[in-house]
Design a protein around this motif. Structure first.
Motif, PDB file in Angstrom:
ATOM      1  N   THR A  11       0.999  -1.198   0.079  1.00 47.31           N
ATOM      2  CA  THR A  11      -0.107   0.219   0.211  1.00 47.31           C
ATOM      3  C   THR A  11       1.042   1.355   0.152  1.00 47.31           C
ATOM      4  N   SER A  12       0.261   2.643  -0.412  1.00 44.06           N
ATOM      5  CA  SER A  12       1.293   3.599   0.253  1.00 44.06           C
ATOM      6  C   SER A  12       1.179   4.336   1.406  1.00 44.06           C
ATOM      7  N   ALA A  13       1.214   3.659   2.438  1.00 47.03           N
ATOM      8  CA  ALA A  13       1.671   3.593   3.360  1.00 47.03           C
ATOM      9  C   ALA A  13       2.502   2.708   3.465  1.00 47.03           C
ATOM     10  N   VAL A  14       2.407   1.058   3.363  1.00 46.13           N
ATOM     11  CA  VAL A  14       3.772   0.764   3.148  1.00 46.13           C
ATOM     12  C   VAL A  14       5.317   0.544   2.882  1.00 46.13           C
ATOM     13  N   ALA A  15       4.933   1.682   1.342  1.00 45.60           N
ATOM     14  CA  ALA A  15       5.598   2.329   0.389  1.00 45.60           C
ATOM     15  C   ALA A  15       6.473   3.691   1.450  1.00 45.60           C
ATOM     16  N   PHE A  16       5.411   4.608   2.182  1.00 43.01           N
ATOM     17  CA  PHE A  16       5.839   5.180   2.795  1.00 43.01           C
ATOM     18  C   PHE A  16       6.526   4.790   4.058  1.00 43.01           C
ATOM     19  N   CYS A  17       6.813   3.787   4.246  1.00 35.13           N
ATOM     20  CA  CYS A  17       6.977   3.531   5.873  1.00 35.13           C
ATOM     21  C   CYS A  17       9.065   2.890   5.411  1.00 35.13           C
ATOM     22  N   PHE A  18       8.746   1.918   3.597  1.00 33.86           N
ATOM     23  CA  PHE A  18       9.929   1.334   3.353  1.00 33.86           C
ATOM     24  C   PHE A  18      10.905   2.542   3.459  1.00 33.86           C
ATOM     25  N   PHE A  19      10.465   3.826   2.868  1.00 35.60           N
ATOM     26  CA  PHE A  19      11.119   4.832   2.373  1.00 35.60           C
ATOM     27  C   PHE A  19      11.711   5.514   3.898  1.00 35.60           C
TER      28      PHE A  19
END
Length: 197
Positions: A11-19
């Motif tokens: 999800t966009s939240a997972v991608a944000f957290c990854f970054f």
């Protein structure tokens, strides 16, 4: 460290957290500062996109999801124009509501955390190529920022000069001064009329 997306739906939240976690992994001081807010949930609302919720873990890293947010960061469409004017303008354009201490910490981290792109690239393509690629990206980003500033300035000039939808500060100050002089003249005229009547 576990796999960035192991078992989690992309999800966009997972991608944000990854970054953000990639940034935090290189800066232990930042993780220590965030760890003080373990369990707090931050909601990022990048209008017009859907909101992202992340929770601060005990290790100072972010995890996607969370309960009722402790801090809400609303980034409106005008933030892009603010970004064209600089990082400080952008941070002022972000509306923060909720835990003031956490908001101050997030703003501080936003000012000081920097992704070392060149270091990341050097692991993949070597030092020389990474330096050249990073230089090209920096030049391109500077060109984009300059173009955005020019578009914003041209747009403001058009709205002020051609369309007359905006008023320049100097014109507004001059108008305000004229209105004040007119108000004073009317007050003097009223006093004269009172004396005659």
């Amino acid at each position: 460290m576990s796999s960035p997306l192991s078992g989690e739906k992309a999800t966009s939240a997972v991608a944000f957290c990854f970054f953000v976690n990639r940034l935090l992994d290189t800066e232990s001081w930042a993780r220590e500062r965030l760890a003080r807010f373990t369990g707090d949930t931050v909601e990022l609302v990048p209008l017009p996109l859907p909101p992202l919720r992340v929770t601060i873990g005990a290790d100072g890293r972010l995890q996607a999801g969370g309960a009722t947010p402790t801090l809400v960061l609303q980034v409106g469409p005008g933030a892009l124009f603010a970004l064209a004017r600089g990082e400080e303008e952008f941070l002022r354009a972000v509306q923060m509501s909720g835990n003031a201490r956490l908001a101050q910490e997030v703003a501080s981290l936003a000012r000081h955390l920097r992704w070392d792109v060149e270091e990341e690239l050097s692991r993949l393509v070597g030092d020389v190529a990474a330096h050249r690629i990073a230089g090209a990206v920096r030049s391109f980003a500077a060109w984009q920022l300059d173009a955005a500033r020019r578009v914003a300035t041209s747009g403001a000039d058009f709205l002020a000069e051609e369309a007359r939808l905006l008023v320049r500060r100097g014109e507004q100050a001059s108008h305000a001064h004229s209105v004040a002089e007119l108000r004073d003249a009317l007050a003097r005229l009223e006093k004269r009329i009172e004396r005659l009547g």
